[in-house]
Design an enzyme around this catalytic site. Structure first.
Site, PDB file in Angstrom:
ATOM      1  N   TYR A 190       0.868  -1.178   0.000  1.00 36.65           N
ATOM      2  CA  TYR A 190       0.000   0.000   0.000  1.00 36.65           C
ATOM      3  C   TYR A 190       0.901   1.223   0.000  1.00 36.65           C
ATOM      4  O   TYR A 190       1.645   1.454   0.949  1.00 36.65           O
ATOM      5  CB  TYR A 190      -0.926   0.002   1.219  1.00 36.65           C
ATOM      6  CG  TYR A 190      -2.075  -0.969   1.117  1.00 36.65           C
ATOM      7  CD1 TYR A 190      -3.312  -0.559   0.626  1.00 36.65           C
ATOM      8  CD2 TYR A 190      -1.924  -2.299   1.493  1.00 36.65           C
ATOM      9  CE1 TYR A 190      -4.375  -1.447   0.518  1.00 36.65           C
ATOM     10  CE2 TYR A 190      -2.976  -3.202   1.389  1.00 36.65           C
ATOM     11  CZ  TYR A 190      -4.201  -2.765   0.906  1.00 36.65           C
ATOM     12  OH  TYR A 190      -5.243  -3.645   0.796  1.00 36.65           O
ATOM     13  N   HIS A 213     -17.758  -1.524   3.218  1.00 30.66           N
ATOM     14  CA  HIS A 213     -16.439  -1.707   3.825  1.00 30.66           C
ATOM     15  C   HIS A 213     -16.519  -2.583   5.075  1.00 30.66           C
ATOM     16  O   HIS A 213     -17.306  -2.325   5.986  1.00 30.66           O
ATOM     17  CB  HIS A 213     -15.842  -0.353   4.207  1.00 30.66           C
ATOM     18  CG  HIS A 213     -14.472  -0.447   4.825  1.00 30.66           C
ATOM     19  ND1 HIS A 213     -13.345  -0.731   4.088  1.00 30.66           N
ATOM     20  CD2 HIS A 213     -14.054  -0.318   6.104  1.00 30.66           C
ATOM     21  CE1 HIS A 213     -12.297  -0.756   4.879  1.00 30.66           C
ATOM     22  NE2 HIS A 213     -12.694  -0.512   6.120  1.00 30.66           N
TER      23      HIS A 213
END
Length: 620
Positions: free
Chosen positions: A239, A421
């Site tokens: 990431y 999410h």
């Protein structure tokens, strides 16, 4: 008591026996389904039905090298999906399939295979061991097969629902696509076991809105938020975070569209990307380009959480409704944006450079309404937890009627997109609109949800939420692989249950979430500890996380916790954009009562009308 009459003859007994045997044979024959007939494939397959409009609007690379690409088109009128599979280097065949969560077992497959002398195309399935068999019901229809300079193309179609219990039901939400390459000929398809070939997994949103894209205004401008020529680390998962500043004194504009910008050659590595706006309260965010997980990164990056754009592999450009745009720039906004790119590099490729990101299209000609983003679901707190060893456990968060009555305008709001999410234990998310105690319509649902595939999803029909309505977000979890309870929180091994809804007109309501009342939770800890003979409960003396960890987890503890979450009062977080609560009493609020539940959409073989697509054309 006599069972047979004394005059009952042996001949009668024999006839009865033979009749029963014949009936048994009929049942066995009826239950046996012989394999169907595959289609022999020639170098140029003549289309057996009209081709869909080309080009295929949706496409995604399946393997990390981009040698296998899937493109597709949707016919809601016929309830069918047209698929085009391109194989850059075809050897002896290819496998494409769908399964619940990307498993190679119990999968719905379509296979192209070579026997050494001939090639065949057929609908197949895999059993619990990965062994492949030809399906008795051939639901994949081959339309065209042709060799082109850039690869071998297969064009075929399949209904959303086939009424075959071995086939996958194509519905709203994530579809887990599995694929495999056949390096050797197969004398028979039954020789194939998926565990013995090169396979992989990709996730897509198969069903998409079919409304035409809106026209962009003539004065539209672009702002690219791109990774600064990053060298992609030679590790499977990275990431990468990058801070970018907006132009000095940028006035208020409206974002009306955004799209991905992928460095050529990296289409199979750039997995997903998000652009966040930093908090206006943070006056300065230092320059940064590096791992989002680096412990030395600036702490202010944690205050860059307001989503402006989100893209995942296979997603198309995102358009705002004609009457609305997302504000960027101007008073009360931040100059700082954070780009987050997820690189998925399973082949551990070294030295690859990347400048991918997101291109924002914005206009200084403000539209009628500001679009807003609101959080629904559960508050990020360890108060909500999932017991260990659970195959299925549900948690629900509420946006109550009291909050919508307080915060929404008289005409309500229109939800046009949302982003679901959870973290790693999440398996499904569903947000439903409730009015007058009755479930009215589903806002968004994904029962094959994966935390590894999260993007903003455009609704096929706008949802109008009025003052006094209730929004319930219900998440499904699986913790069979965990020996300790999973609490709510920001960590990846902790859990969330959130739906970021995109709506207009923008209101001051930014967060509408709940958690169970902590006083009732302490009563739960006290009861379970006493039941297990622990009279010296430390309830309240240690953290909630520690109290969950100290519990003796058995069936009773899990069932009582589930009952508590469904019945105990909740603490309502009806928050303004300033992070302050709207005026009112929000503690110990009753759980909304639902008296009527929506039925799932029916497909033709189940009776009822199938789901249809509707354009986004409301009026406010």
């Amino acid at each position: 008591m006599r069972i047979f009459n004394k005059n009952f003859r042996l001949q009668d007994v024999t006839i009865m026996y033979l009749t029963a045997l014949a009936a048994l044979m009929v049942i066995l024959v009826a239950s046996y389904q012989a394999p169907g007939n595959p289609v022999e494939v020639t170098d140029l397959q003549t289309p057996s039905s009209p081709l869909p409009p080309l080009p295929m609007p949706f496409r995604v690379p399946l393997d990390p090298r981009g040698k296998l690409q899937l493109a597709w088109n949707i016919s809601y009128a016929n309830q069918e999906v047209y698929m085009e599979l391109r194989v850059a280097e075809l050897k002896n065949g290819v496998v494409l399939g769908m399964s619940d969560r990307g498993e190679l077992t119990n999968a719905d497959l379509v296979v192209l295979w070579n026997t050494g002398t001939k090639s065949y195309f057929g609908d197949a399935w895999s059993d619990s061991q990965g062994h492949v068999s030809l399906d008795s019901q051939q639901d994949y229809e081959l339309i065209k097969a042709i060799q082109k300079p850039d690869g071998y193309y297969l064009l075929f179609k399949r209904p959303f629902s086939t009424c075959d219990p071995r086939d996958y039901l194509i519905e709203e939400g994530t579809v887990h696509i599995i694929y495999g390459f056949l390096d050797q000929p197969l004398a028979s398809l039954e020789q194939l076991n998926l565990s013995r070939i090169r396979t992989g997994l990709q996730r897509v949103l198969m069903l998409r809105p079919d409304a035409p894209s809106p026209m962009l205004p003539p004065d539209v401008r672009t702002l690219e938020v791109l990774a600064p020529n990053v060298i992609i680390p030679n590790q499977e998962t990275t990431y990468w975070c990058f801070i970018q500043k907006l132009p000095e004194n940028m006035p208020k504009n409206h974002i009306v569209m955004y799209e991905s910008v992928i460095t050529p050659g990296n289409e199979a590595i750039v997995h997903h990307m998000e652009v966040f706006e930093c908090s206006p309260d943070v006056r300065d965010v230092p320059d940064y380009s590096g791992s989002c997980d680096d412990k030395m990164k600036p702490g202010t990056l944690n205050f860059c959480r307001h989503v402006l754009a989100a893209w995942a592999m296979g997603a198309e450009a995102f358009y705002y409704p004609p009457d609305a745009g997302l504000p960027i720039g101007g008073p009360g906004s931040s100059r700082f944006l954070r780009l987050e790119v997820h690189y998925h590099n399973p082949l551990l490729i070294s030295g690859r450079r990347d400048s991918s990101g997101i291109r924002l299209h914005y206009t200084p000609s403000l539209r009628r309404y500001d679009a807003g983003i609101m959080e629904l679901g559960l508050v990020y707190t360890p108060v909500m937890a999932i017991p260990p060893k659970q195959h299925t456990f549900y948690l629900s968060g509420y946006c109550t009627s009291k909050c919508t009555q307080t915060a929404l305008p008289q005409g309500g709001i229109y939800i046009f997109a949302s982003q679901l999410h959870t973290h790693l234990a999440g398996r499904g998310v569903r947000t439903v609109l409730v009015r007058g105690g009755k479930e009215l319509e589903v806002v968004q649902e994904d029962q094959h949800f994966s935390t590894h595939y999260q993007t903003i999803r455009v609704l096929r029909k706008m949802v109008n939420v009025l003052p006094g309505d209730v929004l319930i977000t219900k998440c499904t979890y699986n913790t069979e692989d965990r020996s300790k309870p999973t609490v709510g929180g920001f960590g990846i091994m902790e859990e969330m249950c959130v739906n970021y809804i995109h709506y207009y007109p923008r209101t001051k309501l930014e967060l509408c979430k709940t958690h169970v009342d902590t006083g009732y939770l302490q009563k739960y800890f006290n009861f379970i500890n006493r039941f297990h003979g622990n009279d010296q409960c430390v309830c309240g003396d240690v953290s909630v996380t520690e109290q969950y960890s100290q519990l003796q987890w058995d069936a009773l503890a899990g069932e009582v916790l589930d009952s508590l979450y469904n019945a105990a009062p909740v603490s309502m977080h009806c928050n303004q954009s300033t992070a302050r609560l709207f005026p009112g009493d929000w503690d110990k609020q009753p759980v909304p009562v639902v008296t009527s539940i929506l039925e799932k959409p029916h497909y033709p073989c189940e009776g009822g009308a199938p789901p249809t697509s509707q354009p986004l054309t409301p009026t406010v």
